[in-house]
Scaffold this motif. Sequence first.
Motif, PDB file in Angstrom:
ATOM      1  N   GLN A   9       6.352  17.331   0.473  1.00 20.71           N
ATOM      2  CA  GLN A   9       4.975  17.375  -0.036  1.00 20.71           C
ATOM      3  C   GLN A   9       4.378  15.974  -0.060  1.00 20.71           C
ATOM      4  OE1 GLN A   9       6.169  19.389  -3.755  1.00 20.71           O
ATOM      5  NE2 GLN A   9       4.469  20.816  -3.391  1.00 20.71           N
ATOM      6  N   THR A  59       1.985   6.285  -7.222  1.00 24.22           N
ATOM      7  CA  THR A  59       0.908   6.871  -8.021  1.00 24.22           C
ATOM      8  C   THR A  59       0.804   8.372  -7.794  1.00 24.22           C
ATOM      9  OG1 THR A  59      -1.356   6.498  -8.783  1.00 24.22           O
ATOM     10  CG2 THR A  59      -1.028   6.521  -6.417  1.00 24.22           C
ATOM     11  N   ILE A  92       7.211  16.516  -7.522  1.00 29.94           N
ATOM     12  CA  ILE A  92       6.805  16.705  -6.120  1.00 29.94           C
ATOM     13  C   ILE A  92       8.033  16.508  -5.235  1.00 29.94           C
ATOM     14  CG2 ILE A  92       6.220  14.272  -5.782  1.00 29.94           C
ATOM     15  CD1 ILE A  92       3.856  15.107  -4.091  1.00 29.94           C
ATOM     16  N   ASP A  95       1.298  11.219 -10.720  1.00 27.69           N
ATOM     17  CA  ASP A  95       0.284  12.259 -10.965  1.00 27.69           C
ATOM     18  C   ASP A  95       0.745  13.658 -10.561  1.00 27.69           C
ATOM     19  OD1 ASP A  95      -1.621  10.573 -12.118  1.00 27.69           O
ATOM     20  OD2 ASP A  95      -2.437   9.968 -10.172  1.00 27.69           O
ATOM     21  N   ASN A  96       1.903  13.731  -9.903  1.00 28.75           N
ATOM     22  CA  ASN A  96       2.431  15.031  -9.460  1.00 28.75           C
ATOM     23  C   ASN A  96       3.934  15.107  -9.733  1.00 28.75           C
ATOM     24  OD1 ASN A  96       0.086  16.383  -7.637  1.00 28.75           O
ATOM     25  ND2 ASN A  96       0.107  14.166  -7.316  1.00 28.75           N
ATOM     26  N   PHE A 138       2.750   1.693  -3.356  1.00 27.97           N
ATOM     27  CA  PHE A 138       1.826   2.024  -4.443  1.00 27.97           C
ATOM     28  C   PHE A 138       1.327   3.456  -4.335  1.00 27.97           C
ATOM     29  CE2 PHE A 138      -2.589   2.728  -5.641  1.00 27.97           C
ATOM     30  CZ  PHE A 138      -2.427   2.713  -7.028  1.00 27.97           C
ATOM     31  N   PRO A 178       0.810  -1.222   0.000  1.00 26.08           N
ATOM     32  CA  PRO A 178       0.000   0.000   0.000  1.00 26.08           C
ATOM     33  C   PRO A 178       0.845   1.274   0.000  1.00 26.08           C
ATOM     34  CG  PRO A 178      -0.956  -1.609   1.473  1.00 26.08           C
ATOM     35  CD  PRO A 178       0.338  -2.201   0.997  1.00 26.08           C
ATOM     36  N   ILE A 226     -15.587  11.789   5.807  1.00 26.59           N
ATOM     37  CA  ILE A 226     -14.200  12.279   5.798  1.00 26.59           C
ATOM     38  C   ILE A 226     -14.134  13.772   6.147  1.00 26.59           C
ATOM     39  CG2 ILE A 226     -12.149  12.636   4.355  1.00 26.59           C
ATOM     40  CD1 ILE A 226     -13.078  10.144   2.759  1.00 26.59           C
ATOM     41  N   ARG A 266       3.211  14.906   3.322  1.00 31.33           N
ATOM     42  CA  ARG A 266       1.899  15.474   3.684  1.00 31.33           C
ATOM     43  C   ARG A 266       0.783  14.761   2.941  1.00 31.33           C
ATOM     44  NH1 ARG A 266       4.976  20.240   4.088  1.00 31.33           N
ATOM     45  NH2 ARG A 266       4.742  20.645   1.870  1.00 31.33           N
ATOM     46  N   ALA A 267       1.010  14.468   1.663  1.00 29.28           N
ATOM     47  CA  ALA A 267      -0.033  13.797   0.868  1.00 29.28           C
ATOM     48  C   ALA A 267      -0.326  12.402   1.414  1.00 29.28           C
ATOM     49  CB  ALA A 267       0.400  13.715  -0.592  1.00 29.28           C
ATOM     50  N   ILE A 297      -6.085  -2.993  -9.412  1.00 27.36           N
ATOM     51  CA  ILE A 297      -6.963  -2.478  -8.355  1.00 27.36           C
ATOM     52  C   ILE A 297      -8.397  -2.347  -8.874  1.00 27.36           C
ATOM     53  CG2 ILE A 297      -7.444  -0.498  -6.858  1.00 27.36           C
ATOM     54  CD1 ILE A 297      -4.357  -0.087  -6.754  1.00 27.36           C
ATOM     55  N   ARG A 298      -8.558  -1.994 -10.156  1.00 24.21           N
ATOM     56  CA  ARG A 298      -9.909  -1.918 -10.723  1.00 24.21           C
ATOM     57  C   ARG A 298     -10.560  -3.309 -10.684  1.00 24.21           C
ATOM     58  NH1 ARG A 298     -10.427   2.992 -11.213  1.00 24.21           N
ATOM     59  NH2 ARG A 298      -9.207   4.387 -12.534  1.00 24.21           N
ATOM     60  N   VAL A 329      -2.998   0.019 -11.302  1.00 27.47           N
ATOM     61  CA  VAL A 329      -4.349   0.595 -11.383  1.00 27.47           C
ATOM     62  C   VAL A 329      -5.309  -0.419 -11.986  1.00 27.47           C
ATOM     63  CG1 VAL A 329      -5.764   2.327 -12.556  1.00 27.47           C
ATOM     64  CG2 VAL A 329      -3.641   3.009 -11.406  1.00 27.47           C
TER      65      VAL A 329
END
Lengths: 156, 156
Positions: free
Chosen positions: B73, B61, B69, B65-66, B57, B54, B156, B76-77, B129-130, B126
Amino acid sequence: MVSKADKARADKGDSAGEVDPGVLASFIGYAMKRAYMTIHTDFLASLEHLGLRPGTFSALTIIVDNPDISQSQLARALAIERSGVVLIVDHLEGRELIGRHRVPGDRRAYALRATLAGRRLRDAAVEAIRRHEARVLASLSEEEQAALRGLLARVI
Amino acid sequence: MVSKADKARADKGDSAGEVDPGVLASFIGYAMKRAYMTIHTDFLASLEHLGLRPGTFSALTIIVDNPDISQSQLARALAIERSGVVLIVDHLEGRELIGRHRVPGDRRAYALRATLAGRRLRDAAVEAIRRHEARVLASLSEEEQAALRGLLARVI
DNA sequence: TATTGTTATACTCTATAACTATA
DNA sequence: TATAGTTATAGAGTATAACAATA
């Protein structure tokens, strides 16, 4: 409108919100994990004043509701190994919240029973958790809470 | 009708189902934990063939997508400490899934970028996971999955 | 002074394996 | 042989604290 603080953070590349969750946001498991973590953090805090952790609370409440349960049965109920149960039961017994009693007819096993102090602590914990759940689920109506409960049950 | 096996278990006090969940069953947090654990176990298995966990991964990912980074950062994400990010980034870099690049103008920080292999592994994950989510949520209709997603987001 | 990345260290939770005493 | 409980040990994940380099 961009505030001065936002601009300062953007300039430094330092805003937590600027990170794109990307494909993660499309996974229902990601939402599940975040919701679980949110609840779990408050859950931990709500039990702290009683000196209970998730594992010790779960074990205690199952013993209260299942007098004379054995350690092996408790391991299955908690879905952990018997070796882990020994440590939890040692802890609860050390605090005199439960007792290990002999089983007539099987000298290998223990019959676990909560003491009066154990039952009282369990009841106090249940009250604390009811307050915790009311707090954490405040944004959902009664109907929505019931719907969530039903959907979760269908997943299990 | 009681089967021979059921009777044998009942006689031994050995059936997993005989333990009363008691007050636990009344907590929505308990249902949340069980649903989360159910999903999480299958999630772990669905990533195993890719050598991903986990944490690795999620980090991969988010880096895909960033692009560029920083480790702070990323910490924090992921909602973990920077010291933990170092280990994950070391791992991903060691597998040549990402690279640590210098940031022009700030020699303290790294700009993390996925390699081609990293992007490909992310895409494969991905897909896995789908399939995992389709499997785990098979008992819910599309509408129910959307409802669950919405309720979780509200928590949340 | 504050921030980025790093290291060392420790703690929690859980698992595995080997052991004993009983059945 | 199998089961109940125990012990020792190890792994994963995370946190804290202190540090060097840089801002």
